[in-house]
Design a protein around this motif. Structure first.
Motif, PDB file in Angstrom:
ATOM      1  N   PHE A 119       4.743   0.032 128.954  1.00 45.04           N
ATOM      2  CA  PHE A 119       4.592  -1.387 129.304  1.00 45.04           C
ATOM      3  C   PHE A 119       5.138  -1.649 130.714  1.00 45.04           C
ATOM      4  O   PHE A 119       4.557  -2.395 131.492  1.00 45.04           O
ATOM      5  N   GLN A 179      11.575  -9.098 122.222  1.00 44.98           N
ATOM      6  CA  GLN A 179      10.623  -9.096 121.106  1.00 44.98           C
ATOM      7  C   GLN A 179       9.742  -7.839 121.131  1.00 44.98           C
ATOM      8  O   GLN A 179       9.407  -7.269 120.093  1.00 44.98           O
ATOM      9  N   ILE A 180       9.385  -7.397 122.332  1.00 46.79           N
ATOM     10  CA  ILE A 180       8.581  -6.171 122.459  1.00 46.79           C
ATOM     11  C   ILE A 180       9.407  -4.971 121.974  1.00 46.79           C
ATOM     12  O   ILE A 180       8.918  -4.111 121.236  1.00 46.79           O
ATOM     13  N   THR A 229      10.172  -1.831 115.096  1.00 48.16           N
ATOM     14  CA  THR A 229       9.506  -2.034 113.792  1.00 48.16           C
ATOM     15  C   THR A 229       8.529  -0.885 113.535  1.00 48.16           C
ATOM     16  O   THR A 229       8.535  -0.260 112.474  1.00 48.16           O
ATOM     17  N   THR A 230       7.707  -0.601 114.545  1.00 47.78           N
ATOM     18  CA  THR A 230       6.720   0.474 114.391  1.00 47.78           C
ATOM     19  C   THR A 230       7.398   1.831 114.244  1.00 47.78           C
ATOM     20  O   THR A 230       7.059   2.615 113.357  1.00 47.78           O
ATOM     21  N   ALA A 235       9.809 -13.647 117.012  1.00 50.32           N
ATOM     22  CA  ALA A 235       8.538 -14.326 117.303  1.00 50.32           C
ATOM     23  C   ALA A 235       8.753 -15.836 117.371  1.00 50.32           C
ATOM     24  O   ALA A 235       8.162 -16.528 118.211  1.00 50.32           O
ATOM     25  N   LEU A 285      -0.102 -16.535 123.859  1.00 45.02           N
ATOM     26  CA  LEU A 285       0.920 -16.651 122.812  1.00 45.02           C
ATOM     27  C   LEU A 285       0.249 -16.853 121.450  1.00 45.02           C
ATOM     28  O   LEU A 285       0.595 -16.188 120.468  1.00 45.02           O
ATOM     29  N   GLY A 288      -0.170 -10.934 115.026  1.00 45.06           N
ATOM     30  CA  GLY A 288       1.016 -10.547 114.238  1.00 45.06           C
ATOM     31  C   GLY A 288       0.830 -10.959 112.786  1.00 45.06           C
ATOM     32  O   GLY A 288       1.066 -10.167 111.856  1.00 45.06           O
ATOM     33  N   ASN A 347      -1.586  -8.748 111.135  1.00 48.16           N
ATOM     34  CA  ASN A 347      -0.948  -7.481 110.742  1.00 48.16           C
ATOM     35  C   ASN A 347      -0.355  -7.589 109.341  1.00 48.16           C
ATOM     36  O   ASN A 347      -0.494  -6.675 108.524  1.00 48.16           O
ATOM     37  N   VAL A 348       0.312  -8.732 109.093  1.00 47.19           N
ATOM     38  CA  VAL A 348       0.996  -8.911 107.800  1.00 47.19           C
ATOM     39  C   VAL A 348      -0.030  -9.144 106.679  1.00 47.19           C
ATOM     40  O   VAL A 348      -0.001  -8.481 105.641  1.00 47.19           O
ATOM     41  N   ALA A 364      -3.515  -3.857 114.824  1.00 43.64           N
ATOM     42  CA  ALA A 364      -2.233  -3.343 115.318  1.00 43.64           C
ATOM     43  C   ALA A 364      -2.341  -2.948 116.795  1.00 43.64           C
ATOM     44  O   ALA A 364      -1.444  -3.244 117.596  1.00 43.64           O
ATOM     45  N   HIS A 370      -2.515  -6.095 118.806  1.00 45.72           N
ATOM     46  CA  HIS A 370      -1.197  -6.746 118.851  1.00 45.72           C
ATOM     47  C   HIS A 370      -0.313  -6.057 119.903  1.00 45.72           C
ATOM     48  O   HIS A 370       0.433  -6.712 120.626  1.00 45.72           O
ATOM     49  N   ASN A 371      -0.426  -4.745 119.999  1.00 44.82           N
ATOM     50  CA  ASN A 371       0.303  -3.986 121.010  1.00 44.82           C
ATOM     51  C   ASN A 371      -0.162  -4.428 122.401  1.00 44.82           C
ATOM     52  O   ASN A 371       0.635  -4.742 123.278  1.00 44.82           O
TER      53      ASN A 371
HETATM   54  C1  HEM Z   1       5.347 -13.669 119.543  1.00 37.37           C
HETATM   55  C2  HEM Z   1       5.198 -12.605 120.181  1.00 37.37           C
HETATM   56  C3  HEM Z   1       5.153 -11.196 119.637  1.00 37.37           C
HETATM   57  C4  HEM Z   1       5.276 -10.096 120.417  1.00 37.37           C
HETATM   58  C5  HEM Z   1       5.475 -10.076 121.927  1.00 37.37           C
HETATM   59  C6  HEM Z   1       5.157  -8.944 119.548  1.00 37.37           C
HETATM   60  C7  HEM Z   1       5.211  -7.632 119.974  1.00 37.37           C
HETATM   61  C8  HEM Z   1       5.073  -6.529 119.189  1.00 37.37           C
HETATM   62  C9  HEM Z   1       5.054  -5.168 119.650  1.00 37.37           C
HETATM   63  C10 HEM Z   1       5.138  -4.726 121.105  1.00 37.37           C
HETATM   64  C11 HEM Z   1       4.910  -4.349 118.572  1.00 37.37           C
HETATM   65  C12 HEM Z   1       4.823  -2.822 118.593  1.00 37.37           C
HETATM   66  C13 HEM Z   1       3.375  -2.425 118.528  1.00 37.37           C
HETATM   67  C14 HEM Z   1       3.152  -0.933 118.611  1.00 37.37           C
HETATM   68  O1  HEM Z   1       4.028  -0.139 118.354  1.00 37.37           O
HETATM   69  O2  HEM Z   1       2.072  -0.546 118.962  1.00 37.37           O
HETATM   70  C15 HEM Z   1       4.848  -5.199 117.412  1.00 37.37           C
HETATM   71  C16 HEM Z   1       4.721  -4.737 116.119  1.00 37.37           C
HETATM   72  C17 HEM Z   1       4.581  -5.558 115.024  1.00 37.37           C
HETATM   73  N1  HEM Z   1       4.554  -6.939 115.009  1.00 37.37           N
HETATM   74 FE1  HEM Z   1       4.789  -8.157 116.603  1.00 37.37          FE
HETATM   75  N2  HEM Z   1       4.984  -9.374 118.245  1.00 37.37           N
HETATM   76  C18 HEM Z   1       4.966 -10.743 118.244  1.00 37.37           C
HETATM   77  C19 HEM Z   1       4.799 -11.552 117.132  1.00 37.37           C
HETATM   78  C20 HEM Z   1       4.632 -11.126 115.831  1.00 37.37           C
HETATM   79  C21 HEM Z   1       4.467 -11.974 114.676  1.00 37.37           C
HETATM   80  C22 HEM Z   1       4.434 -13.501 114.688  1.00 37.37           C
HETATM   81  C23 HEM Z   1       4.339 -11.145 113.590  1.00 37.37           C
HETATM   82  C24 HEM Z   1       4.143 -11.475 112.141  1.00 37.37           C
HETATM   83  C25 HEM Z   1       4.167 -12.654 111.590  1.00 37.37           C
HETATM   84  C26 HEM Z   1       4.408  -9.785 114.057  1.00 37.37           C
HETATM   85  C27 HEM Z   1       4.301  -8.656 113.270  1.00 37.37           C
HETATM   86  C28 HEM Z   1       4.380  -7.351 113.703  1.00 37.37           C
HETATM   87  C29 HEM Z   1       4.284  -6.183 112.847  1.00 37.37           C
HETATM   88  C30 HEM Z   1       4.078  -6.178 111.346  1.00 37.37           C
HETATM   89  C31 HEM Z   1       4.415  -5.067 113.675  1.00 37.37           C
HETATM   90  C32 HEM Z   1       4.386  -3.591 113.266  1.00 37.37           C
HETATM   91  C33 HEM Z   1       3.011  -3.017 113.456  1.00 37.37           C
HETATM   92  C34 HEM Z   1       2.930  -1.543 113.085  1.00 37.37           C
HETATM   93  O3  HEM Z   1       3.929  -0.867 112.856  1.00 37.37           O
HETATM   94  O4  HEM Z   1       1.821  -1.034 113.026  1.00 37.37           O
HETATM   95  N3  HEM Z   1       4.590  -9.811 115.426  1.00 37.37           N
HETATM   96  N4  HEM Z   1       4.948  -6.520 117.802  1.00 37.37           N
END
Ligand code: HEM
Length: 337
Positions: free
Chosen positions: A137, A179-180, A186-187, A248, A282, A289, A292-293, A302, A305-306
């Motif tokens: 990134f 958050q990133i 998380t991943t 988030a 946003l 996100g 994803n859930v 996914a 979202h990345n």
């Molecule tokens: C608001 C800004 C948000 C940012 C900047 C953000 C950013 C990210 C990033 C960078 C990842 C890692 C992706 C990867 O490894 O390829 C991630 C994973 C994840 N995010 Fe977010 N996220 C946000 C909001 C949310 C929201 C609102 C939810 C759910 C309600 C969410 C659920 C998840 C989940 C479940 C993963 C894991 C995906 C996986 O392991 O495959 N995110 N997020």
């Protein structure tokens, strides 16, 4: 050349996400070759051979492909960044030619290569995986910043009131970066599917929080051969996931406040459009996100979202750059006065 590098870096990030999220991170257990082969076709044939003679080996040939394609693209990106730095060095006497940024990018891309190697050789150690994601990134963000500097974008600012938003924009940026990192964590710890309900997690989640184990960055105690599919207990994974959800919320509050403040302060279409783009990004990111859930982390959502995360990051950085250029109420003269 910088624009080419931007497209390459975007491709490398998307391919990296595809590799990680399709659980192909150990598709090639060695580095730089795959089962000793630099040619992915030979690696696929090698796995097929092993599987035919030893059916218990359970090697998955198709997982070598995303891993090796990611490595090919990353190598071309590294070479492109080297060329950019060399050209900047040759032209260093020219006015306003950036040099430190291209040189820093060379160091960064070499370090990224090492992180890529350690990702494999350390069996997907979560801190290394998260740092590798952050490094990717950072590379794309700095390349975008370099392009903005080379093309002198924006040339000048005629909307001086938006400059007062610097502290808020800085705070929103810090929250997005955190958050990133939490998303990467998380991943990397396979915590995506521990919470399948909205808005926070399954009922009773407050009794399943374990901060002490959730944020161990080195020296995990486990007896598994590697970190694929995670080594943490369920409570630690729940804590990580829940923190990403609260993150988030924080990001949404800060970014929304920023958007509203831009719209109140700015009178130029440029900044009003900027606010619109930030808001849209946003909303898309939160939507992905939630997707994803709700849909149990489908690969396409996914990966999107990345990618959405890095685009939001770059947009905020470019906004901060835009409010930092020289402010004038009239168009500057040919010499910039
Ligand atoms: C608001 C800004 C948000 C940012 C900047 C953000 C950013 C990210 C990033 C960078 C990842 C890692 C992706 C990867 O490894 O390829 C991630 C994973 C994840 N995010 Fe977010 N996220 C946000 C909001 C949310 C929201 C609102 C939810 C759910 C309600 C969410 C659920 C998840 C989940 C479940 C993963 C894991 C995906 C996986 O392991 O495959 N995110 N997020």
């Amino acid at each position: 050349m910088t624009i080419v590098a931007i497209f390459l870096a975007a491709g490398v990030i998307a391919l990296g996400a595809w590799t990680r999220l399709s659980d192909a991170g150990l598709g090639c257990p060695d580095w730089p070759g795959c089962y000793g082969h630099l040619d992915v076709r030979k690696a696929v044939a090698h796995v097929a051979d092993v599987n035919s003679t030893d059916p218990g080996a359970l090697r998955e040939a198709h997982k070598t492909i995303p891993e090796m394609v990611h490595r090919y693209f990353a190598s071309v990106l590294g070479l492109t960044i080297l060329i950019i730095a060399a050209l900047s060095w040759i032209n260093r006497k020219r006015a306003k030619q950036p040099l430190k940024l291209p040189l820093f990018l060379v160091v960064l891309v070499i370090f990224q290569g090492l992180l890529g190697m350690w990702t494999v050789t350390m069996g997907l150690q979560p801190t290394i995986v998260m740092l590798h994601l952050l490094g990717g990134f950072t590379t794309l963000t700095l390349l975008s910043l370099l392009a903005a500097r080379l093309y002198r974008w924006p040339e000048f600012l005629n909307d001086c009131d938006v400059r007062t938003l610097k502290p808020l924009a800085g705070l929103a940026l810090a929250a997005v970066i955190l958050q990133i990192a939490l998303g990467g964590w998380t991943t990397a710890n396979y915590a995506a599917v521990v919470c399948t309900e909205l808005p926070v997690c399954e009922s009773g989640w407050t009794e399943h929080l374990n901060f002490a184990d959730a944020f161990i960055f080195w020296g995990h105690e486990h007896d598994l051969p590697d970190y694929e599919f995670g080594v943490l207990e369920n409570d630690a994974r729940t804590t990580i996931h829940v923190m990403h959800r609260f993150g988030a919320l924080l990001v949404s509050l800060l970014v929304l406040t920023l958007v509203v403040r831009i719209l109140r302060r700015a009178h130029s279409t440029f900044f009003r459009n900027f606010a619109g783009v930030i808001l849209l990004l946003l909303l898309v990111q939160v939507g992905l996100g939630i997707g994803n859930v709700v849909f149990s982390v489908p690969l396409r959502i996914a990966v999107a979202h990345n990618f959405g995360a890095v685009v939001l990051l770059i947009t905020l950085i470019l906004f901060i750059r835009a409010i930092n250029v020289k402010c004038t109420s009239a168009r500057p003269g040919p010499n910039g006065e």
